[in-house]
Design a protein around this motif. Structure first.
Motif, PDB file in Angstrom:
ATOM      1  N   ARG A 238       0.834  -1.206   0.000  1.00 47.46           N
ATOM      2  CA  ARG A 238       0.000   0.000   0.000  1.00 47.46           C
ATOM      3  C   ARG A 238       0.868   1.255   0.000  1.00 47.46           C
ATOM      4  O   ARG A 238       0.586   2.227  -0.707  1.00 47.46           O
ATOM      5  CB  ARG A 238      -0.937  -0.014   1.217  1.00 47.46           C
ATOM      6  CG  ARG A 238      -1.849   1.175   1.306  1.00 47.46           C
ATOM      7  CD  ARG A 238      -2.872   1.176   0.190  1.00 47.46           C
ATOM      8  NE  ARG A 238      -3.773   2.305   0.379  1.00 47.46           N
ATOM      9  CZ  ARG A 238      -4.235   3.042  -0.597  1.00 47.46           C
ATOM     10  NH1 ARG A 238      -3.945   2.757  -1.839  1.00 47.46           N
ATOM     11  NH2 ARG A 238      -5.024   4.065  -0.356  1.00 47.46           N
ATOM     12  N   ILE A 239       1.942   1.240   0.798  1.00 48.56           N
ATOM     13  CA  ILE A 239       2.865   2.380   0.844  1.00 48.56           C
ATOM     14  C   ILE A 239       3.494   2.590  -0.529  1.00 48.56           C
ATOM     15  O   ILE A 239       3.567   3.721  -1.034  1.00 48.56           O
ATOM     16  CB  ILE A 239       3.946   2.176   1.921  1.00 48.56           C
ATOM     17  CG1 ILE A 239       3.326   2.292   3.307  1.00 48.56           C
ATOM     18  CG2 ILE A 239       5.083   3.190   1.763  1.00 48.56           C
ATOM     19  CD1 ILE A 239       4.243   1.875   4.433  1.00 48.56           C
ATOM     20  N   GLU A 240       3.940   1.501  -1.155  1.00 50.34           N
ATOM     21  CA  GLU A 240       4.542   1.606  -2.487  1.00 50.34           C
ATOM     22  C   GLU A 240       3.531   2.142  -3.494  1.00 50.34           C
ATOM     23  O   GLU A 240       3.866   2.982  -4.339  1.00 50.34           O
ATOM     24  CB  GLU A 240       5.064   0.244  -2.940  1.00 50.34           C
ATOM     25  CG  GLU A 240       6.301  -0.202  -2.187  1.00 50.34           C
ATOM     26  CD  GLU A 240       6.719  -1.628  -2.526  1.00 50.34           C
ATOM     27  OE1 GLU A 240       6.142  -2.219  -3.461  1.00 50.34           O
ATOM     28  OE2 GLU A 240       7.621  -2.144  -1.854  1.00 50.34           O
ATOM     29  N   GLU A 241       2.297   1.667  -3.398  1.00 48.99           N
ATOM     30  CA  GLU A 241       1.232   2.141  -4.296  1.00 48.99           C
ATOM     31  C   GLU A 241       0.997   3.635  -4.105  1.00 48.99           C
ATOM     32  O   GLU A 241       0.885   4.393  -5.076  1.00 48.99           O
ATOM     33  CB  GLU A 241      -0.048   1.350  -4.003  1.00 48.99           C
ATOM     34  CG  GLU A 241      -1.244   1.749  -4.812  1.00 48.99           C
ATOM     35  CD  GLU A 241      -2.489   0.984  -4.378  1.00 48.99           C
ATOM     36  OE1 GLU A 241      -3.543   1.629  -4.266  1.00 48.99           O
ATOM     37  OE2 GLU A 241      -2.399  -0.231  -4.155  1.00 48.99           O
ATOM     38  N   LEU A 242       0.942   4.072  -2.866  1.00 47.54           N
ATOM     39  CA  LEU A 242       0.733   5.494  -2.575  1.00 47.54           C
ATOM     40  C   LEU A 242       1.923   6.333  -3.032  1.00 47.54           C
ATOM     41  O   LEU A 242       1.743   7.452  -3.510  1.00 47.54           O
ATOM     42  CB  LEU A 242       0.468   5.703  -1.085  1.00 47.54           C
ATOM     43  CG  LEU A 242      -0.881   5.190  -0.589  1.00 47.54           C
ATOM     44  CD1 LEU A 242      -0.952   5.263   0.928  1.00 47.54           C
ATOM     45  CD2 LEU A 242      -2.027   5.957  -1.214  1.00 47.54           C
ATOM     46  N   GLU A 243       3.139   5.796  -2.899  1.00 50.50           N
ATOM     47  CA  GLU A 243       4.320   6.528  -3.356  1.00 50.50           C
ATOM     48  C   GLU A 243       4.303   6.681  -4.877  1.00 50.50           C
ATOM     49  O   GLU A 243       4.663   7.732  -5.404  1.00 50.50           O
ATOM     50  CB  GLU A 243       5.597   5.827  -2.897  1.00 50.50           C
ATOM     51  CG  GLU A 243       5.868   6.029  -1.414  1.00 50.50           C
ATOM     52  CD  GLU A 243       7.066   5.256  -0.915  1.00 50.50           C
ATOM     53  OE1 GLU A 243       7.543   4.331  -1.624  1.00 50.50           O
ATOM     54  OE2 GLU A 243       7.538   5.572   0.180  1.00 50.50           O
ATOM     55  N   ARG A 244       3.868   5.638  -5.601  1.00 48.89           N
ATOM     56  CA  ARG A 244       3.750   5.736  -7.059  1.00 48.89           C
ATOM     57  C   ARG A 244       2.697   6.772  -7.436  1.00 48.89           C
ATOM     58  O   ARG A 244       2.897   7.582  -8.341  1.00 48.89           O
ATOM     59  CB  ARG A 244       3.380   4.371  -7.674  1.00 48.89           C
ATOM     60  CG  ARG A 244       4.550   3.410  -7.781  1.00 48.89           C
ATOM     61  CD  ARG A 244       4.208   2.205  -8.645  1.00 48.89           C
ATOM     62  NE  ARG A 244       3.102   1.424  -8.136  1.00 48.89           N
ATOM     63  CZ  ARG A 244       3.207   0.432  -7.272  1.00 48.89           C
ATOM     64  NH1 ARG A 244       4.392   0.087  -6.807  1.00 48.89           N
ATOM     65  NH2 ARG A 244       2.136  -0.222  -6.852  1.00 48.89           N
ATOM     66  N   GLU A 245       1.578   6.743  -6.715  1.00 48.15           N
ATOM     67  CA  GLU A 245       0.514   7.716  -6.980  1.00 48.15           C
ATOM     68  C   GLU A 245       0.999   9.134  -6.697  1.00 48.15           C
ATOM     69  O   GLU A 245       0.730  10.062  -7.472  1.00 48.15           O
ATOM     70  CB  GLU A 245      -0.696   7.387  -6.108  1.00 48.15           C
ATOM     71  CG  GLU A 245      -1.929   8.175  -6.434  1.00 48.15           C
ATOM     72  CD  GLU A 245      -3.128   7.753  -5.605  1.00 48.15           C
ATOM     73  OE1 GLU A 245      -3.957   8.637  -5.323  1.00 48.15           O
ATOM     74  OE2 GLU A 245      -3.230   6.572  -5.250  1.00 48.15           O
ATOM     75  N   LEU A 246       1.745   9.298  -5.630  1.00 46.16           N
ATOM     76  CA  LEU A 246       2.302  10.605  -5.281  1.00 46.16           C
ATOM     77  C   LEU A 246       3.269  11.087  -6.357  1.00 46.16           C
ATOM     78  O   LEU A 246       3.251  12.263  -6.738  1.00 46.16           O
ATOM     79  CB  LEU A 246       3.004  10.532  -3.927  1.00 46.16           C
ATOM     80  CG  LEU A 246       3.642  11.812  -3.401  1.00 46.16           C
ATOM     81  CD1 LEU A 246       2.598  12.902  -3.230  1.00 46.16           C
ATOM     82  CD2 LEU A 246       4.357  11.548  -2.097  1.00 46.16           C
ATOM     83  N   ALA A 247       4.092  10.181  -6.867  1.00 46.26           N
ATOM     84  CA  ALA A 247       5.031  10.550  -7.932  1.00 46.26           C
ATOM     85  C   ALA A 247       4.276  11.013  -9.175  1.00 46.26           C
ATOM     86  O   ALA A 247       4.661  12.002  -9.805  1.00 46.26           O
ATOM     87  CB  ALA A 247       5.933   9.366  -8.271  1.00 46.26           C
ATOM     88  N   LYS A 248       3.191  10.331  -9.518  1.00 46.77           N
ATOM     89  CA  LYS A 248       2.378  10.738 -10.670  1.00 46.77           C
ATOM     90  C   LYS A 248       1.776  12.114 -10.443  1.00 46.77           C
ATOM     91  O   LYS A 248       1.750  12.957 -11.343  1.00 46.77           O
ATOM     92  CB  LYS A 248       1.261   9.727 -10.930  1.00 46.77           C
ATOM     93  CG  LYS A 248       1.734   8.429 -11.515  1.00 46.77           C
ATOM     94  CD  LYS A 248       0.556   7.476 -11.719  1.00 46.77           C
ATOM     95  CE  LYS A 248       1.020   6.103 -12.138  1.00 46.77           C
ATOM     96  NZ  LYS A 248      -0.092   5.156 -12.236  1.00 46.77           N
TER      97      LYS A 248
END
Length: 85
Positions: free
Chosen positions: A44-54
């Motif tokens: 979930r953290i990795e998913e949120l970090e990818r979303e944040l990068a986008k």
């Protein structure tokens, strides 16, 4: 480019060590009996970090568009002043 300086600091505000300590906290909490598996939280953290990068990428794109339009407005104002003279 100075207008981008505050935004440039934002990604650095939450450094890798902050994320690492958060991940470590998640693992510690899970080892003490949390019902959510550690892997799920890390994913979930990795998913949120990818979303944040986008979102940061989109923000940078919009800032660039805004700056380009501001430059165009300035040039058009100068042209209007010249035509009025």
């Amino acid at each position: 480019s100075t207008a981008n300086a505050p935004e440039d600091d934002a990604p650095n505000r939450y450094s890798r060590t902050d994320r690492t300590s958060y991940s470590r906290y998640s693992r510690d909490a899970n080892s003490s009996g949390s019902s959510v598996p550690s892997n799920a939280l890390e994913k979930r953290i990795e998913e949120l970090e990818r979303e944040l990068a986008k979102e940061r990428q989109e923000n940078a794109r919009l800032m660039k568009m805004s700056q380009d339009k501001e430059e165009l407005i300035g040039k058009l104002k100068e042209e209007i002043d010249l035509l009025n003279r």
